[in-house]
Design a protein around this motif. Sequence first.
Motif, short mmCIF file in Angstrom:
data_model
loop_
_atom_site.label_atom_id
_atom_site.label_comp_id
_atom_site.label_asym_id
_atom_site.label_seq_id
_atom_site.Cartn_x
_atom_site.Cartn_y
_atom_site.Cartn_z
N ILE A 105 25.62 26.58 3.07
CA ILE A 105 27.06 27.52 3.31
C ILE A 105 26.74 28.77 2.32
O ILE A 105 26.77 29.85 2.71
N ALA A 106 26.18 28.24 1.00
CA ALA A 106 26.04 29.55 0.14
C ALA A 106 25.00 30.48 0.52
O ALA A 106 24.97 31.67 0.34
N MET A 107 23.70 29.82 1.03
CA MET A 107 22.87 30.81 1.61
C MET A 107 23.22 31.69 2.67
O MET A 107 22.76 33.02 2.70
N ILE A 108 24.01 31.23 3.61
CA ILE A 108 24.66 31.83 4.48
C ILE A 108 25.35 32.95 4.02
O ILE A 108 25.33 34.23 4.48
N ALA A 109 26.39 32.78 3.30
CA ALA A 109 27.41 33.90 2.49
C ALA A 109 26.31 34.91 1.89
O ALA A 109 26.63 36.18 1.93
N LEU A 110 25.23 34.25 0.88
CA LEU A 110 24.42 35.67 0.52
C LEU A 110 23.55 36.34 1.48
O LEU A 110 23.47 37.36 1.30
N ALA A 111 23.33 35.73 2.51
CA ALA A 111 22.54 36.57 3.40
C ALA A 111 23.41 37.78 4.13
O ALA A 111 23.19 38.76 4.54
N TYR A 112 24.88 37.43 4.13
CA TYR A 112 25.93 38.14 4.84
C TYR A 112 26.09 39.47 3.66
O TYR A 112 26.15 40.46 4.02
N PHE A 144 18.26 42.38 -4.56
CA PHE A 144 17.18 41.54 -5.14
C PHE A 144 17.72 40.27 -5.78
O PHE A 144 17.21 39.23 -5.83
N ILE A 145 18.90 40.47 -6.28
CA ILE A 145 19.53 39.11 -6.91
C ILE A 145 19.85 38.04 -5.98
O ILE A 145 19.88 37.02 -6.01
N PHE A 146 20.52 38.72 -4.80
CA PHE A 146 20.87 37.88 -3.64
C PHE A 146 19.59 37.06 -3.15
O PHE A 146 20.00 35.88 -2.88
N ILE A 147 18.35 37.88 -2.80
CA ILE A 147 17.42 37.12 -2.33
C ILE A 147 16.78 36.06 -3.33
O ILE A 147 16.47 35.01 -2.88
N ILE A 148 16.79 36.47 -4.53
CA ILE A 148 16.55 35.40 -5.60
C ILE A 148 17.09 34.01 -5.59
O ILE A 148 16.96 32.98 -5.72
N SER A 149 18.59 34.49 -5.34
CA SER A 149 19.45 33.29 -5.29
C SER A 149 19.09 32.32 -3.98
O SER A 149 19.37 31.26 -4.05
N ILE A 150 18.74 33.10 -2.92
CA ILE A 150 18.62 32.27 -1.63
C ILE A 150 17.45 31.43 -1.87
O ILE A 150 17.24 30.43 -1.53
#
Length: 71
Positions: free
Chosen positions: A10-17, A52-58
Amino acid sequence: RDMSILFNRIAMIALAYCILHDITSLSFTIKSIGLHGGLLHITNMIQLFHIFIFIISILILQLTSFYPRKV
């Protein structure tokens, strides 16, 4: 273990959004937006850094969001 995997997905989906939102708002921010006397100062570089931070988090969440297969 099942709930943590579900929360990671769910967190990965939220980060993608969040990435999608930053990319769409990137075209609106040409110079900068300063709100509340510069408290919320947004430039293109800041948005690219957020992406960039969102991609690293994913990528970090990707490591723990799936069951390891036994071969």
